[in-house]
Motif scaffolding. Structure first.
Motif, mmCIF file in Angstrom:
data_model
loop_
_atom_site.group_PDB
_atom_site.id
_atom_site.type_symbol
_atom_site.label_atom_id
_atom_site.label_comp_id
_atom_site.label_asym_id
_atom_site.label_seq_id
_atom_site.Cartn_x
_atom_site.Cartn_y
_atom_site.Cartn_z
ATOM 1 N N GLU A 44 -17.588 46.007 28.429
ATOM 2 C CA GLU A 44 -16.134 46.166 28.369
ATOM 3 C C GLU A 44 -15.407 44.889 28.816
ATOM 4 N N CYS A 47 -15.411 42.519 25.930
ATOM 5 C CA CYS A 47 -14.570 42.989 24.827
ATOM 6 C C CYS A 47 -13.079 42.781 25.104
ATOM 7 N N PHE A 48 -12.682 42.915 26.358
ATOM 8 C CA PHE A 48 -11.270 42.771 26.709
ATOM 9 C C PHE A 48 -10.920 41.356 27.182
ATOM 10 N N ARG A 71 -14.261 42.679 19.884
ATOM 11 C CA ARG A 71 -12.901 42.472 20.379
ATOM 12 C C ARG A 71 -11.894 42.664 19.238
ATOM 13 N N VAL A 74 -11.201 46.343 18.644
ATOM 14 C CA VAL A 74 -10.301 46.909 19.660
ATOM 15 C C VAL A 74 -8.859 46.481 19.388
ATOM 16 N N TYR A 85 -2.958 49.398 24.789
ATOM 17 C CA TYR A 85 -4.000 48.380 24.932
ATOM 18 C C TYR A 85 -3.959 47.783 26.341
ATOM 19 N N GLU A 86 -2.780 47.419 26.823
ATOM 20 C CA GLU A 86 -2.648 46.834 28.157
ATOM 21 C C GLU A 86 -3.060 47.832 29.236
ATOM 22 N N LYS A 89 -6.809 47.970 29.171
ATOM 23 C CA LYS A 89 -7.317 46.714 29.717
ATOM 24 C C LYS A 89 -7.257 46.724 31.247
ATOM 25 N N VAL A 92 -9.999 49.065 32.548
ATOM 26 C CA VAL A 92 -11.319 48.424 32.487
ATOM 27 C C VAL A 92 -11.500 47.503 33.694
#
Length: 144
Positions: A44, A47-48, A71, A74, A85-86, A89, A92
């Motif tokens: 993760e 990816c972020f 990425r 996503v 999304y934020e 993020k 995570v």
């Protein structure tokens, strides 16, 4: 993938992985951090965009299947909702900062024994089913 490495420490990646079947172990310098099962994920932070190289290795303990989410995947999924999304993020990052329990050697051995037992039981059931099928087939041939 059995006894193979899905990712190795130091690999460059922007992918997140979700284990859909099988089990694997996450390693850091040959020390087991955790055992992964179906539904567990890793990568993760890559990816972020928090990291660009794998910090740990993930090795299959048995045959595994997994989904790989890049990425770009996503970003495409959350294109219309940057606030979600934020939020994800941030979540995570919070999860990464949460201390993770380390598995002791005894717990790992017990998990491996349980896994081996499940494999043996599965093979025994397959053999018993095959024997029943062969007997049924013999009876069918004898009656014809």
């Amino acid at each position: 993938m059995s006894a193979d490495y899905m990712v190795c420490a130091g690999d460059e990646s922007q992918d997140m992985y979700i284990l859909t079947s099988g089990s694997a172990q996450e390693l850091n310098k040959n020390r087991v951090l955790r055992v992964l099962h179906a539904g567990d994920s890793f990568g993760e932070m890559l990816c972020f965009g928090f990291r660009f190289r794998c910090q740990t290795s993930v090795q299959c303990l048995e045959a595994c299947e997994l989904y790989v989410m890049s990425r770009e995947d996503v970003l495409r999924i959350f294109k219309g909702s940057p606030e979600r999304y934020e939020h994800l993020k941030r979540r995570v990052l919070e999860l990464e900062r949460t201390p993770k329990p380390v598995i002791s050697s005894a717990e790992l051995l017990k998990a491996q024994e349980n896994l081996n037992k499940r494999i043996r039981n599965s093979k025994a059931k397959q053999l018993a089913a095959r024997e029943r099928w062969l007997k049924a087939r013999q009876l069918l041939v004898c009656h014809i």
